[in-house]
Design a protein around this motif. Structure first.
Motif, PDB file in Angstrom:
ATOM      1  N   ARG A 190       7.906  69.840  68.189  1.00 33.22           N
ATOM      2  CA  ARG A 190       6.533  70.296  68.031  1.00 33.22           C
ATOM      3  C   ARG A 190       6.474  71.814  67.914  1.00 33.22           C
ATOM      4  O   ARG A 190       5.693  72.358  67.119  1.00 33.22           O
ATOM      5  CB  ARG A 190       5.696  69.805  69.226  1.00 33.22           C
ATOM      6  N   PHE A 191       7.318  72.499  68.678  1.00 35.17           N
ATOM      7  CA  PHE A 191       7.388  73.956  68.607  1.00 35.17           C
ATOM      8  C   PHE A 191       7.775  74.420  67.204  1.00 35.17           C
ATOM      9  O   PHE A 191       7.191  75.369  66.661  1.00 35.17           O
ATOM     10  CB  PHE A 191       8.398  74.467  69.636  1.00 35.17           C
ATOM     11  N   LEU A 192       8.752  73.754  66.596  1.00 35.84           N
ATOM     12  CA  LEU A 192       9.174  74.120  65.242  1.00 35.84           C
ATOM     13  C   LEU A 192       8.062  73.881  64.227  1.00 35.84           C
ATOM     14  O   LEU A 192       7.860  74.686  63.309  1.00 35.84           O
ATOM     15  CB  LEU A 192      10.426  73.323  64.849  1.00 35.84           C
ATOM     16  N   LEU A 193       7.326  72.773  64.399  1.00 34.73           N
ATOM     17  CA  LEU A 193       6.236  72.482  63.483  1.00 34.73           C
ATOM     18  C   LEU A 193       5.113  73.517  63.600  1.00 34.73           C
ATOM     19  O   LEU A 193       4.571  73.981  62.590  1.00 34.73           O
ATOM     20  CB  LEU A 193       5.686  71.084  63.755  1.00 34.73           C
ATOM     21  N   ASP A 194       4.788  73.889  64.832  1.00 35.54           N
ATOM     22  CA  ASP A 194       3.673  74.805  65.043  1.00 35.54           C
ATOM     23  C   ASP A 194       4.054  76.246  64.740  1.00 35.54           C
ATOM     24  O   ASP A 194       3.249  77.004  64.173  1.00 35.54           O
ATOM     25  CB  ASP A 194       3.182  74.694  66.495  1.00 35.54           C
TER      26      ASP A 194
ATOM     27  N   PHE B 221       7.465  73.922  59.480  1.00 37.01           N
ATOM     28  CA  PHE B 221       8.421  73.173  58.673  1.00 37.01           C
ATOM     29  C   PHE B 221       7.790  71.877  58.199  1.00 37.01           C
ATOM     30  O   PHE B 221       6.882  71.326  58.827  1.00 37.01           O
ATOM     31  CB  PHE B 221       9.691  72.871  59.471  1.00 37.01           C
ATOM     32  N   HIS B 222       8.327  71.374  57.113  1.00 37.63           N
ATOM     33  CA  HIS B 222       7.815  70.120  56.563  1.00 37.63           C
ATOM     34  C   HIS B 222       8.121  68.977  57.542  1.00 37.63           C
ATOM     35  O   HIS B 222       9.228  68.894  58.081  1.00 37.63           O
ATOM     36  CB  HIS B 222       8.467  69.837  55.207  1.00 37.63           C
ATOM     37  N   PRO B 223       7.144  68.098  57.787  1.00 39.02           N
ATOM     38  CA  PRO B 223       7.383  66.988  58.738  1.00 39.02           C
ATOM     39  C   PRO B 223       8.569  66.109  58.359  1.00 39.02           C
ATOM     40  O   PRO B 223       9.234  65.551  59.244  1.00 39.02           O
ATOM     41  CB  PRO B 223       6.067  66.203  58.677  1.00 39.02           C
ATOM     42  N   LEU B 224       8.855  65.969  57.054  1.00 35.53           N
ATOM     43  CA  LEU B 224      10.002  65.155  56.658  1.00 35.53           C
ATOM     44  C   LEU B 224      11.320  65.794  57.083  1.00 35.53           C
ATOM     45  O   LEU B 224      12.294  65.089  57.387  1.00 35.53           O
ATOM     46  CB  LEU B 224       9.986  64.929  55.138  1.00 35.53           C
ATOM     47  N   ASP B 225      11.389  67.125  57.102  1.00 32.54           N
ATOM     48  CA  ASP B 225      12.591  67.807  57.584  1.00 32.54           C
ATOM     49  C   ASP B 225      12.781  67.574  59.081  1.00 32.54           C
ATOM     50  O   ASP B 225      13.902  67.370  59.551  1.00 32.54           O
ATOM     51  CB  ASP B 225      12.512  69.313  57.296  1.00 32.54           C
ATOM     52  N   ILE B 226      11.681  67.622  59.811  1.00 29.21           N
ATOM     53  CA  ILE B 226      11.753  67.333  61.247  1.00 29.21           C
ATOM     54  C   ILE B 226      12.192  65.891  61.470  1.00 29.21           C
ATOM     55  O   ILE B 226      12.981  65.595  62.373  1.00 29.21           O
ATOM     56  CB  ILE B 226      10.394  67.596  61.922  1.00 29.21           C
TER      57      ILE B 226
ATOM     58  N   ASP C  63       8.873  77.301  49.762  1.00 32.40           N
ATOM     59  CA  ASP C  63       8.459  78.659  49.407  1.00 32.40           C
ATOM     60  C   ASP C  63       9.043  79.712  50.334  1.00 32.40           C
ATOM     61  O   ASP C  63       9.412  80.808  49.890  1.00 32.40           O
ATOM     62  CB  ASP C  63       6.929  78.755  49.423  1.00 32.40           C
ATOM     63  N   ASP C  64       9.135  79.408  51.629  1.00 33.17           N
ATOM     64  CA  ASP C  64       9.554  80.430  52.591  1.00 33.17           C
ATOM     65  C   ASP C  64      10.782  80.049  53.416  1.00 33.17           C
ATOM     66  O   ASP C  64      11.156  80.768  54.334  1.00 33.17           O
ATOM     67  CB  ASP C  64       8.404  80.765  53.544  1.00 33.17           C
ATOM     68  N   TYR C  65      11.427  78.919  53.109  1.00 34.34           N
ATOM     69  CA  TYR C  65      12.640  78.550  53.845  1.00 34.34           C
ATOM     70  C   TYR C  65      13.409  77.482  53.083  1.00 34.34           C
ATOM     71  O   TYR C  65      12.901  76.856  52.145  1.00 34.34           O
ATOM     72  CB  TYR C  65      12.308  78.077  55.264  1.00 34.34           C
ATOM     73  N   TYR C  66      14.660  77.308  53.515  1.00 37.69           N
ATOM     74  CA  TYR C  66      15.521  76.226  53.010  1.00 37.69           C
ATOM     75  C   TYR C  66      15.924  75.358  54.206  1.00 37.69           C
ATOM     76  O   TYR C  66      16.035  75.842  55.340  1.00 37.69           O
ATOM     77  CB  TYR C  66      16.787  76.769  52.357  1.00 37.69           C
ATOM     78  N   PHE C  67      16.147  74.085  53.911  1.00 32.22           N
ATOM     79  CA  PHE C  67      16.653  73.171  54.933  1.00 32.22           C
ATOM     80  C   PHE C  67      17.947  72.541  54.428  1.00 32.22           C
ATOM     81  O   PHE C  67      17.964  71.915  53.373  1.00 32.22           O
ATOM     82  CB  PHE C  67      15.621  72.083  55.245  1.00 32.22           C
ATOM     83  N   LEU C  68      19.023  72.756  55.183  1.00 32.07           N
ATOM     84  CA  LEU C  68      20.341  72.275  54.777  1.00 32.07           C
ATOM     85  C   LEU C  68      20.828  71.197  55.724  1.00 32.07           C
ATOM     86  O   LEU C  68      20.655  71.294  56.950  1.00 32.07           O
ATOM     87  CB  LEU C  68      21.367  73.407  54.781  1.00 32.07           C
ATOM     88  N   ILE C  69      21.453  70.187  55.149  1.00 29.19           N
ATOM     89  CA  ILE C  69      22.232  69.206  55.911  1.00 29.19           C
ATOM     90  C   ILE C  69      23.621  69.154  55.280  1.00 29.19           C
ATOM     91  O   ILE C  69      23.754  68.797  54.105  1.00 29.19           O
ATOM     92  CB  ILE C  69      21.599  67.808  55.915  1.00 29.19           C
ATOM     93  N   LEU C  70      24.624  69.534  56.040  1.00 32.18           N
ATOM     94  CA  LEU C  70      26.002  69.507  55.563  1.00 32.18           C
ATOM     95  C   LEU C  70      26.858  68.723  56.548  1.00 32.18           C
ATOM     96  O   LEU C  70      26.516  68.615  57.738  1.00 32.18           O
ATOM     97  CB  LEU C  70      26.548  70.936  55.412  1.00 32.18           C
TER      98      LEU C  70
END
Length: 309
Positions: free
Chosen positions: A24-28, A32-37, A53-60
């Motif tokens: 919840r802290f990350l969302l607020d 971040f997009h809820p699908l990334d969470i 627009d303002d970040y990237y989300f990586l899964i490696l």
């Protein structure tokens, strides 16, 4: 638990075993997009990079040895990458945790190298990936040494130990191959310029850094493919050796059975409870024994001659 490294305007948040409160802290806080969470909550995600627009989300995915130090497992590394932050979240690879702790201590000591690495989120991400590449390369070198050990001991060691080593090594190589292949596309996005990052190119050109990561990854992938071909060849060679050894054993048993067959016929004939000529003559025993010895000698000579042609 949220641990933080902060230097100038950059933050590195390392969150292990995140709770719903931390999600919840990350969302607020970061929106971040809820699908990334949702991806952070789950496991067995495919390697990817999502661009916003303002970040990237990586899964490696990166490999490590299990507690028995034999079987390779895969750990997901999930990273939120923004202009002034890096967030590593979940049960990440132990290398990430170790690098975080090292940077935390070195920053307290005023280490200039660490300050440089924390000068931008792009550089920090590069150093995280670079450390993971280094550890992965060490792991692959160990797999290669196991392949060399099989190659060296395939003619000397007991079959059972070789079979076990071949099976474990082949499994590890297959897992590495299936892990590395889909990630090449993701890393090509960095090197090809599809991922722009946040550093001003006039201040620091990250293309060389991303190219370095891709080169290391490509080198490791090529090694994995080479080891895969080697282990398949060694496996076929071992199977041929085992088949040849089995054939040799069967040949010896066949020769032994063939030699014993006429002797069994002779002894069975004279062992019948009927009267035979010369049955009361003492010399008859030695005559029969001589005939049996002659047959044995002839068959041994015949098979020795045939097997050496």
């Amino acid at each position: 638990m949220v641990e933080t490294i902060e230097y100038l305007s950059l933050k590195w948040l390392h969150i292990t075993n995140p709770s719903e409160e931390e999600y919840r802290f990350l969302l607020d806080e970061y929106h971040f997009h809820p699908l990334d969470i949702e991806d952070c909550r789950g496991s067995n995600q495919r390697p990817k990079i999502d661009e916003y627009d303002d970040y990237y989300f990586l899964i490696l995915h990166f490999p490590y040895f299990d507690k028995g130090n034999k079987i390779i497992r895969i750990r997901e590394v999930k990273i939120f990458w923004g202009k002034d932050y890096i967030i590593t979240i979940g049960k990440s690879h132990w290398v990430v945790k170790k690098l975080f702790e090292e940077m935390q201590e070195d920053l307290k000591d005023g280490d200039d190298d660490v300050k440089e690495q924390l000068s931008s989120s792009d550089l920090l991400l590069y150093h995280i990936l670079d450390r993971l590449m280094l550890e992965t390369y060490t792991l692959i070198m160990r797999v290669g040494s196991e392949v060399d050990l099989i190659n060296y001991d395939i003619f000397n060691r007991k079959a059972r130990s070789i079979i076990e080593l071949i099976s474990i090594t082949r499994r590890n190589i297959i897992l590495l191959n299936t892990t590395f292949k889909p990630q090449l596309r993701v890393l090509h996005m960095f090197e090809g310029g599809a991922i722009k990052g946040f550093v001003d190119p006039d201040e620091l050109d990250m293309e060389d850094y991303w190219g370095d990561i891709l080169d290391k990854y490509q080198k490791m992938f090529d090694l994995i493919e080479d080891y895969g071909e080697m282990i398949e060849g060694l496996s076929k060679t071992f199977d041929s050796l085992q088949a040849n050894r089995t054939n040799e054993i069967m040949k010896l048993l066949t020769i032994f059975s063939t030699i014993m067959l006429p002797l069994t016929v002779v002894t069975g004939m004279f062992g019948m409870n009927v009267d035979f000529p010369f049955v009361t003559n003492v010399t008859a025993f030695w005559c029969i024994t001589g005939v049996m010895a002659t047959i044995t000698g002839f068959l041994i000579f015949y098979f020795f001659h045939r097997t050496n042609q």
